[in-house]
Design an enzyme around this catalytic site. Structure first.
Site, mmCIF file in Angstrom:
data_model
loop_
_atom_site.group_PDB
_atom_site.id
_atom_site.type_symbol
_atom_site.label_atom_id
_atom_site.label_comp_id
_atom_site.label_asym_id
_atom_site.label_seq_id
_atom_site.Cartn_x
_atom_site.Cartn_y
_atom_site.Cartn_z
ATOM 1 N N GLU A 1 84.891 -72.365 -42.427
ATOM 2 C CA GLU A 1 86.094 -72.577 -41.603
ATOM 3 C C GLU A 1 85.877 -73.738 -40.634
ATOM 4 O O GLU A 1 86.751 -74.601 -40.474
ATOM 5 C CB GLU A 1 86.424 -71.301 -40.808
ATOM 6 C CG GLU A 1 86.970 -70.190 -41.675
ATOM 7 C CD GLU A 1 87.132 -68.869 -40.947
ATOM 8 O OE1 GLU A 1 87.859 -68.024 -41.454
ATOM 9 O OE2 GLU A 1 86.526 -68.673 -39.883
ATOM 10 N N ASP B 1 89.786 -64.470 -34.003
ATOM 11 C CA ASP B 1 89.531 -63.135 -33.462
ATOM 12 C C ASP B 1 89.863 -63.087 -31.972
ATOM 13 O O ASP B 1 90.285 -62.051 -31.462
ATOM 14 C CB ASP B 1 88.075 -62.764 -33.702
ATOM 15 C CG ASP B 1 87.758 -62.757 -35.190
ATOM 16 O OD1 ASP B 1 88.412 -61.998 -35.923
ATOM 17 O OD2 ASP B 1 86.909 -63.549 -35.637
HETATM 18 C C1 5RP Z 1 87.537 -65.160 -40.675
HETATM 19 C C2 5RP Z 1 88.178 -65.451 -39.376
HETATM 20 C C3 5RP Z 1 89.557 -64.935 -39.164
HETATM 21 O O1 5RP Z 1 90.394 -65.993 -38.877
HETATM 22 C C4 5RP Z 1 89.540 -63.982 -38.014
HETATM 23 O O2 5RP Z 1 88.582 -62.974 -38.286
HETATM 24 C C5 5RP Z 1 90.919 -63.353 -37.790
HETATM 25 O O3 5RP Z 1 91.220 -62.542 -38.867
HETATM 26 P P1 5RP Z 1 92.563 -61.746 -39.023
HETATM 27 O O4 5RP Z 1 93.635 -62.738 -39.240
HETATM 28 O O5 5RP Z 1 92.301 -60.874 -40.221
HETATM 29 O O6 5RP Z 1 92.789 -60.922 -37.772
HETATM 30 O O7 5RP Z 1 87.636 -66.093 -38.524
HETATM 31 O O8 5RP Z 1 86.197 -65.585 -40.712
#
Ligand code: 5RP
Length: 231
Positions: A110, A87
Site C-alpha cells: 500500500e 485504520d
Molecule cells: C489494509 C489497510 C486497510 O486500509 C485498513 O485496514 C482499513 O480497512 P477497512 O477498510 O477494512 O476498515 O490498511 O492493510
C-alpha cells in the site's frame, strides 16, 4: 448509519474522483473492496476507461475478476490517484494527515503504490477520525528471519509488539511479500515522526503502518454524508 453503510457511501463517492484515462491505485480492505466493486460497475457499464495497479494480491484478483484492467508497477510505475481506507486518521501538526494502515496486512505494498501516485485519497467512515493516533495497534512488517531481533527491539521502544496470527489458525500471518507482521499496541503516538524513525532504524523492519503526510484528501462518511477534508 452503520459503519458498513458509511463505508459503502464513501466508496461510492470516491468513484467520482476517477476520470477517464487515469491510472488508478486500488487499496486493500473492506472499504477498498467496496470501492473496487463500485468502480468496476462504472467500467462494466462502459462509462469509464481506466487502468489499475493493486496494493495486494486480493485486490488485484478481485479487480481482474470484475473485468478491470490491472497491471503491475513494472508496467505502470506512475499513478494518477491511489484510493484506500485506513485504520485511523488524524491531523499531525506540520505534516497534514497521519494514518495508521495495515490492519488488513497490506501496508508495505500500500505504501509503495501510494508513493507512486500523484494523489492519495483516503476513504474512511467517521469512526476512523481520531485526535491522536495509536488506539489502533500499529502494524510493523518485518523479515521472517529477523523476528528474534526485531520483536525485542520494538518491545524495548515500549511498543508492545505481538506477532500477528493467520485467521485460519495455521500459524503466523504472512504478507503478500512473505513477511511477518508485528502489531504494536503502543497507545497514543504523540510524535509519529519520531516513532516512525525509531521503528525504521531497526534492521529487519521492512515497513511500518504510519503513513505520514501522504494522503492529499480525506473522504469521511458520517451521519451528515461524506465530508471532503484537506490536509
Ligand atoms: C489494509 C489497510 C486497510 O486500509 C485498513 O485496514 C482499513 O480497512 P477497512 O477498510 O477494512 O476498515 O490498511 O492493510
Amino acid at each position: 448509519m452503520t459503519q458498513d453503510e458509511a463505508k459503502r457511501l464513501v466508496a461510492k463517492r470516491a468513484v467520482e474522483f476517477v476520470k477517464d484515462g487515469m491510472v488508478v491505485g486500488l487499496g486493500t480492505g473492506t472499504t477498498a473492496t467496496l470501492f473496487i466493486r463500485e468502480l468496476a460497475g462504472r467500467v462494466q457499464s462502459g462509462g469509464l476507461k481506466i487502468r489499475c495497479v493493486a496494493s495486494s494480491d486480493a485486490s488485484h484478483e478481485l479487480a481482474e475478476s470484475l473485468g478491470m484492467s490491472v497491471a503491475t508497477l513494472t508496467e505502470l510505475p506512475e499513478l494518477d490517484v491511489y484510493i484506500d481506507g485506513a485504520d485511523e486518521i488524524a491531523r499531525v501538526p506540520g505534516l497534514g494527515f497521519g494514518l495508521i494502515k495495515g490492519g488488513g496486512g497490506a501496508l508495505l505494498r500500500e505504501k509503495i503504490v501510494a508513493s507512486a501516485a500523484k494523489s492519495f485519497i483516503v476513504v474512511v467512515d467517521s469512526t476512523k477520525m481520531v485526535e491522536v493516533l495509536g488506539k489502533f495497534p500499529l502494524p510493523v512488517e518485518g523479515i521472517k528471519m529477523a523476528l528474534p531481533v526485531v520483536q525485542p527491539r520494538l518491545a524495548a521502544l515500549g511498543l508492545n509488539p505481538t506477532l500477528r496470527q493467520a485467521k485460519s489458525g495455521d500459524g503466523p500471518y504472512i504478507t503478500d511479500e512473505g513477511n511477518y507482521i508485528l502489531d504494536c499496541a503502543c497507545g497514543r503516538i504523540d510524535d509519529p515522526q519520531k516513532t516512525a524513525a525509531a521503528i525504521r532504524a531497526i534492521v529487519g523492519v521492512v515497513e511500518h503502518g504510519l503513513f505520514l503526510g501522504m494522503a492529499t484528501l480525506a473522504l469521511v462518511a458520517g451521519e451528515n454524508g461524506v465530508s471532503e477534508i484537506r490536509p
